[in-house]
Enzyme design. Structure first.
Site, PDB file in Angstrom:
ATOM      1  N   ASP A  78       0.856  -1.200   0.000  1.00  0.00           N
ATOM      2  CA  ASP A  78       0.000   0.000   0.000  1.00  0.00           C
ATOM      3  C   ASP A  78       0.892   1.252   0.000  1.00  0.00           C
ATOM      4  O   ASP A  78       0.656   2.205  -0.763  1.00  0.00           O
ATOM      5  CB  ASP A  78      -0.866   0.087   1.270  1.00  0.00           C
ATOM      6  CG  ASP A  78      -1.791  -1.095   1.489  1.00  0.00           C
ATOM      7  OD1 ASP A  78      -2.997  -0.897   1.629  1.00  0.00           O
ATOM      8  OD2 ASP A  78      -1.306  -2.238   1.535  1.00  0.00           O
ATOM      9  N   GLU A  84      -5.325   7.619   0.933  1.00  0.00           N
ATOM     10  CA  GLU A  84      -5.695   6.919   2.167  1.00  0.00           C
ATOM     11  C   GLU A  84      -4.536   6.877   3.167  1.00  0.00           C
ATOM     12  O   GLU A  84      -4.752   7.025   4.363  1.00  0.00           O
ATOM     13  CB  GLU A  84      -6.131   5.478   1.874  1.00  0.00           C
ATOM     14  CG  GLU A  84      -6.482   4.753   3.181  1.00  0.00           C
ATOM     15  CD  GLU A  84      -6.846   3.281   3.036  1.00  0.00           C
ATOM     16  OE1 GLU A  84      -6.858   2.761   1.914  1.00  0.00           O
ATOM     17  OE2 GLU A  84      -7.113   2.665   4.075  1.00  0.00           O
ATOM     18  N   ASP A  88      -6.487   5.520  -3.558  1.00  0.00           N
ATOM     19  CA  ASP A  88      -6.470   4.371  -2.652  1.00  0.00           C
ATOM     20  C   ASP A  88      -5.414   3.427  -3.214  1.00  0.00           C
ATOM     21  O   ASP A  88      -5.640   2.755  -4.216  1.00  0.00           O
ATOM     22  CB  ASP A  88      -7.844   3.689  -2.619  1.00  0.00           C
ATOM     23  CG  ASP A  88      -7.957   2.730  -1.446  1.00  0.00           C
ATOM     24  OD1 ASP A  88      -6.906   2.273  -0.970  1.00  0.00           O
ATOM     25  OD2 ASP A  88      -9.091   2.454  -1.023  1.00  0.00           O
ATOM     26  N   ILE A 113      -4.075   0.656  -2.263  1.00  0.00           N
ATOM     27  CA  ILE A 113      -4.660  -0.691  -2.360  1.00  0.00           C
ATOM     28  C   ILE A 113      -6.046  -0.615  -1.726  1.00  0.00           C
ATOM     29  O   ILE A 113      -6.170  -0.386  -0.520  1.00  0.00           O
ATOM     30  CB  ILE A 113      -3.840  -1.779  -1.638  1.00  0.00           C
ATOM     31  CG1 ILE A 113      -2.471  -1.974  -2.325  1.00  0.00           C
ATOM     32  CG2 ILE A 113      -4.602  -3.115  -1.653  1.00  0.00           C
ATOM     33  CD1 ILE A 113      -1.665  -3.155  -1.797  1.00  0.00           C
ATOM     34  N   ASP A 114      -7.064  -0.772  -2.524  1.00  0.00           N
ATOM     35  CA  ASP A 114      -8.415  -0.897  -1.984  1.00  0.00           C
ATOM     36  C   ASP A 114      -8.672  -2.390  -1.844  1.00  0.00           C
ATOM     37  O   ASP A 114      -8.442  -3.160  -2.772  1.00  0.00           O
ATOM     38  CB  ASP A 114      -9.433  -0.260  -2.939  1.00  0.00           C
ATOM     39  CG  ASP A 114     -10.833  -0.339  -2.357  1.00  0.00           C
ATOM     40  OD1 ASP A 114     -10.998  -0.030  -1.157  1.00  0.00           O
ATOM     41  OD2 ASP A 114     -11.761  -0.726  -3.092  1.00  0.00           O
ATOM     42  N   THR A 167      -7.345  -4.050   1.073  1.00  0.00           N
ATOM     43  CA  THR A 167      -6.081  -4.560   1.649  1.00  0.00           C
ATOM     44  C   THR A 167      -6.286  -5.952   2.242  1.00  0.00           C
ATOM     45  O   THR A 167      -5.414  -6.816   2.138  1.00  0.00           O
ATOM     46  CB  THR A 167      -5.563  -3.576   2.722  1.00  0.00           C
ATOM     47  OG1 THR A 167      -5.391  -2.301   2.105  1.00  0.00           O
ATOM     48  CG2 THR A 167      -4.235  -4.025   3.296  1.00  0.00           C
ATOM     49  N   HIS A 206     -18.131  -4.754   6.380  1.00  0.00           N
ATOM     50  CA  HIS A 206     -18.153  -3.612   5.457  1.00  0.00           C
ATOM     51  C   HIS A 206     -19.516  -3.328   4.839  1.00  0.00           C
ATOM     52  O   HIS A 206     -19.664  -2.367   4.106  1.00  0.00           O
ATOM     53  CB  HIS A 206     -17.114  -3.801   4.343  1.00  0.00           C
ATOM     54  CG  HIS A 206     -15.708  -3.824   4.850  1.00  0.00           C
ATOM     55  ND1 HIS A 206     -14.619  -3.998   4.042  1.00  0.00           N
ATOM     56  CD2 HIS A 206     -15.222  -3.694   6.112  1.00  0.00           C
ATOM     57  CE1 HIS A 206     -13.512  -3.973   4.785  1.00  0.00           C
ATOM     58  NE2 HIS A 206     -13.860  -3.799   6.033  1.00  0.00           N
ATOM     59  N   SER A 221     -12.905  -5.122  -2.730  1.00  0.00           N
ATOM     60  CA  SER A 221     -12.447  -3.877  -3.365  1.00  0.00           C
ATOM     61  C   SER A 221     -13.435  -3.274  -4.355  1.00  0.00           C
ATOM     62  O   SER A 221     -14.496  -3.820  -4.635  1.00  0.00           O
ATOM     63  CB  SER A 221     -11.097  -4.075  -4.083  1.00  0.00           C
ATOM     64  OG  SER A 221     -11.286  -4.572  -5.399  1.00  0.00           O
ATOM     65  N   LYS A 276     -15.795  -4.327  -7.579  1.00  0.00           N
ATOM     66  CA  LYS A 276     -17.257  -4.535  -7.651  1.00  0.00           C
ATOM     67  C   LYS A 276     -17.897  -3.574  -8.666  1.00  0.00           C
ATOM     68  O   LYS A 276     -18.802  -3.954  -9.401  1.00  0.00           O
ATOM     69  CB  LYS A 276     -17.890  -4.362  -6.257  1.00  0.00           C
ATOM     70  CG  LYS A 276     -17.509  -5.478  -5.287  1.00  0.00           C
ATOM     71  CD  LYS A 276     -18.269  -5.393  -3.984  1.00  0.00           C
ATOM     72  CE  LYS A 276     -17.655  -4.486  -2.961  1.00  0.00           C
ATOM     73  NZ  LYS A 276     -16.363  -4.965  -2.406  1.00  0.00           N
ATOM     74  N   ARG A 312     -23.997  -1.265  -0.966  1.00  0.00           N
ATOM     75  CA  ARG A 312     -23.128  -1.174   0.207  1.00  0.00           C
ATOM     76  C   ARG A 312     -23.944  -0.427   1.248  1.00  0.00           C
ATOM     77  O   ARG A 312     -24.021   0.801   1.217  1.00  0.00           O
ATOM     78  CB  ARG A 312     -21.868  -0.412  -0.168  1.00  0.00           C
ATOM     79  CG  ARG A 312     -20.763  -0.426   0.858  1.00  0.00           C
ATOM     80  CD  ARG A 312     -19.563   0.281   0.269  1.00  0.00           C
ATOM     81  NE  ARG A 312     -18.425   0.274   1.142  1.00  0.00           N
ATOM     82  CZ  ARG A 312     -17.504  -0.687   1.168  1.00  0.00           C
ATOM     83  NH1 ARG A 312     -17.618  -1.730   0.380  1.00  0.00           N
ATOM     84  NH2 ARG A 312     -16.482  -0.583   1.965  1.00  0.00           N
ATOM     85  N   ASP A 332     -12.522   5.309  -1.766  1.00  0.00           N
ATOM     86  CA  ASP A 332     -13.092   3.964  -1.932  1.00  0.00           C
ATOM     87  C   ASP A 332     -14.131   3.918  -3.052  1.00  0.00           C
ATOM     88  O   ASP A 332     -14.649   2.831  -3.352  1.00  0.00           O
ATOM     89  CB  ASP A 332     -13.767   3.506  -0.629  1.00  0.00           C
ATOM     90  CG  ASP A 332     -12.754   3.046   0.417  1.00  0.00           C
ATOM     91  OD1 ASP A 332     -11.697   2.518   0.020  1.00  0.00           O
ATOM     92  OD2 ASP A 332     -13.031   3.206   1.626  1.00  0.00           O
TER      93      ASP A 332
HETATM   94  N1  LIG Z   1     -16.917  -0.779   8.829  1.00  0.00           N
HETATM   95  C1  LIG Z   1     -16.748  -0.487   7.549  1.00  0.00           C
HETATM   96  N2  LIG Z   1     -17.821  -0.214   6.766  1.00  0.00           N
HETATM   97  C2  LIG Z   1     -17.668   0.062   5.459  1.00  0.00           C
HETATM   98  N3  LIG Z   1     -16.475   0.081   4.852  1.00  0.00           N
HETATM   99  C3  LIG Z   1     -15.374  -0.164   5.577  1.00  0.00           C
HETATM  100  C4  LIG Z   1     -15.452  -0.476   6.947  1.00  0.00           C
HETATM  101  N4  LIG Z   1     -14.199  -0.687   7.389  1.00  0.00           N
HETATM  102  C5  LIG Z   1     -13.389  -0.508   6.329  1.00  0.00           C
HETATM  103  N5  LIG Z   1     -14.086  -0.182   5.236  1.00  0.00           N
HETATM  104  C6  LIG Z   1     -13.597   0.142   3.904  1.00  0.00           C
HETATM  105  O1  LIG Z   1     -13.837  -0.938   3.010  1.00  0.00           O
HETATM  106  C7  LIG Z   1     -12.786  -0.942   2.059  1.00  0.00           C
HETATM  107  C8  LIG Z   1     -12.677  -2.291   1.433  1.00  0.00           C
HETATM  108  O2  LIG Z   1     -13.786  -2.417   0.613  1.00  0.00           O
HETATM  109  P1  LIG Z   1     -14.590  -3.732   0.436  1.00  0.00           P
HETATM  110  O3  LIG Z   1     -15.454  -3.962   1.615  1.00  0.00           O
HETATM  111  O4  LIG Z   1     -15.267  -3.553  -0.846  1.00  0.00           O
HETATM  112  O5  LIG Z   1     -13.517  -4.855   0.273  1.00  0.00           O
HETATM  113  S1  LIG Z   1     -13.311  -6.089   1.184  1.00  0.00           S
HETATM  114  O6  LIG Z   1     -14.278  -7.119   0.726  1.00  0.00           O
HETATM  115  O7  LIG Z   1     -13.509  -5.721   2.545  1.00  0.00           O
HETATM  116  O8  LIG Z   1     -11.928  -6.474   0.972  1.00  0.00           O
HETATM  117  C9  LIG Z   1     -11.591  -0.573   2.866  1.00  0.00           C
HETATM  118  O9  LIG Z   1     -10.660  -0.022   1.985  1.00  0.00           O
HETATM  119  P2  LIG Z   1      -9.102  -0.342   2.171  1.00  0.00           P
HETATM  120  O10 LIG Z   1      -8.751   0.111   3.560  1.00  0.00           O
HETATM  121  O11 LIG Z   1      -8.499   0.504   1.112  1.00  0.00           O
HETATM  122  O12 LIG Z   1      -8.922  -1.790   1.947  1.00  0.00           O
HETATM  123  C10 LIG Z   1     -12.121   0.432   3.888  1.00  0.00           C
HETATM  124  O13 LIG Z   1     -11.944   1.754   3.499  1.00  0.00           O
HETATM  125 MG   LIG Z   2     -10.245   1.331   0.197  1.00  0.00          MG
HETATM  126 MG   LIG Z   3      -6.590   1.111   0.828  1.00  0.00          MG
HETATM  127 MG   LIG Z   4      -7.296   0.653   4.451  1.00  0.00          MG
END
Ligand SMILES: Nc1ncnc2c1ncn2[C@@H]1O[C@H](COP(=O)(O)OS(=O)(=O)O)[C@@H](OP(=O)(O)O)[C@H]1O
Ligand SMILES: [Mg+2]
Ligand SMILES: [Mg+2]
Ligand SMILES: [Mg+2]
Length: 326
Positions: free
Chosen positions: A45, A68, A121, A123-124, A126, A214, A238, A241, A255, A270
């Site tokens: 990342d 991020e 982002d 790495i979306d 992670t 999430h 990520s 989707k 979402r 995101d």
């Molecule tokens: N509680 C909660 N609710 C909603 N979203 C959240 C939550 N916690 C984290 N995040 C964010 O979700 C990003 C990852 O997206 P996804 O849920 O699509 O991917 S994953 O299936 O979880 O890997 C992730 O992005 P990255 O941190 O870049 O991976 C977060 O920004």
């Molecule tokens: Mg993300």
């Molecule tokens: Mg990220």
């Molecule tokens: Mg993150």
């Protein structure tokens, strides 16, 4: 064409960042470092953010990046080994990389939203990256409150989900008013994507997060069922989707927030790149109440809750089903 230079700089730097991520994974150095909010980050990342922020700084010195990650953790003495590793990986792509420069490039992502800025982002997904699943390197340019350009690199996503064992590694590119394209990372083969105008029998399913925290999976599934979807949802980490809906491999990405996390707000990084890819492929995006996503108010989308992303023809039915249940 408007945004041509921005597009080329974004594509080149996202491809380099994708290579860095793949290399770190192949070298088995993808390990979770815990951030103060307990979410994971890795050297990939941070390296990806360094590469992309450096490229933007070189081409557009005045431009701000809202990213991020930052280098706060990495500046601590106990992180010197990770800093060395990141610097070595970044140097493969940017010859003038040094530890100090890498720290500064990462911190170029500390910008604030404004009239013109990039959101990144590195790495979306992670958690997906750490599992060896899907993830995306996502970069978008926002001007006057509107996403103008989105580039999303998905190194582990198949070119075609209906051929899961086929070639993997895709870049999605969209410019406002110019359409969306998919580029194969291996061959450079490019094709327009316009799969989000109408849902059809074969893609009449939803896609949702792998991580159950999430999104409110039970509510998301209830809405999908209310619009007639009976197929199992497709779980993908990520922003890929959005791309899957854009390509017409699913018709809906919901979402929806959990009641237990009333204060959670989505981050602009995101969603910005994914949203323009989907819209330029003919799809619709809004929050769960039908409000346009606000990308330039704050790094957090303070005035939005939840996301509806769908093929255009089912959007109104999804919104109506949702208003009945919330
Ligand atoms: N509680 C909660 N609710 C909603 N979203 C959240 C939550 N916690 C984290 N995040 C964010 O979700 C990003 C990852 O997206 P996804 O849920 O699509 O991917 S994953 O299936 O979880 O890997 C992730 O992005 P990255 O941190 O870049 O991976 C977060 O920004
Ligand atoms: Mg993300
Ligand atoms: Mg990220
Ligand atoms: Mg993150």
């Amino acid at each position: 064409m408007p945004y041509e230079l921005e597009k080329q700089v974004a594509i080149a730097s996202v491809i380099q960042a994708a290579k860095l991520c793949v290399q770190i994974q192949q070298d088995r150095l993808a390990a979770a470092i815990e951030k103060p909010d307990f979410s994971p980050v890795t050297i990939a990342d941070l390296g990806a953010q360094a590469i992309i922020c450096q490229a933007i700084a070189a081409a557009f010195p005045q431009d701000v990046v809202v990213g991020e990650e930052d280098a706060k953790l990495l500046r601590q003495p106990q992180m010197s080994e990770q800093l060395e590793q990141i610097t070595a990986y970044v140097r493969i792509h940017v010859s003038e990389a040094s530890a100090d420069r890498v720290l500064d490039w990462i911190d170029r992502g500390n910008g604030k939203v404004g009239d013109r800025f990039w959101t990144l982002d590195p790495i979306d997904g992670t958690k997906g990256f750490l599992r060896g699943d899907r993830y995306a390197i996502a970069l978008a340019l926002i001007e006057n409150g509107e996403v103008k350009l989105g580039v999303m690199g998905c190194p582990t996503l198949p070119l075609d989900l209906n051929q899961p064992q086929g070639e993997r590694g895709v870049l999605f590119v969209a410019v406002k008013g110019q359409g969306a394209t998919q580029i194969a990372l291996k061959t450079g083969a490019t094709q327009p994507i316009l799969g989000a105008r109408t849902a059809n029998k074969s893609n009449f399913r939803s896609t949702e997060s792998v991580e159950s925290r999430h999104g409110n999976l039970p509510l998301q599934r209830a809405i999908a069922q209310a619009v007639g979807m009976t197929a199992e949802p497709l779980s993908i980490d990520s922003m890929a989707k959005y791309a899957v809906v854009a390509r017409g491999e699913a018709a809906l990405y919901l979402r929806l927030p959990w009641a237990e996390y009333p204060d959670y707000r989505e981050n602009i990084w995101d969603h910005a790149a994914g949203a323009i890819v989907l819209e330029e492929a003919g799809g619709r995006v809004s929050d769960m109440y039908g409000k346009p996503l606000e990308f330039a108010t704050n790094a957090k989308m303070l005035n939005n809750r939840g996301i509806i992303a769908s093929s255009s023809d089912i959007y109104d039915a999804v919104l109506a089903a949702l208003q009945e249940k919330v």
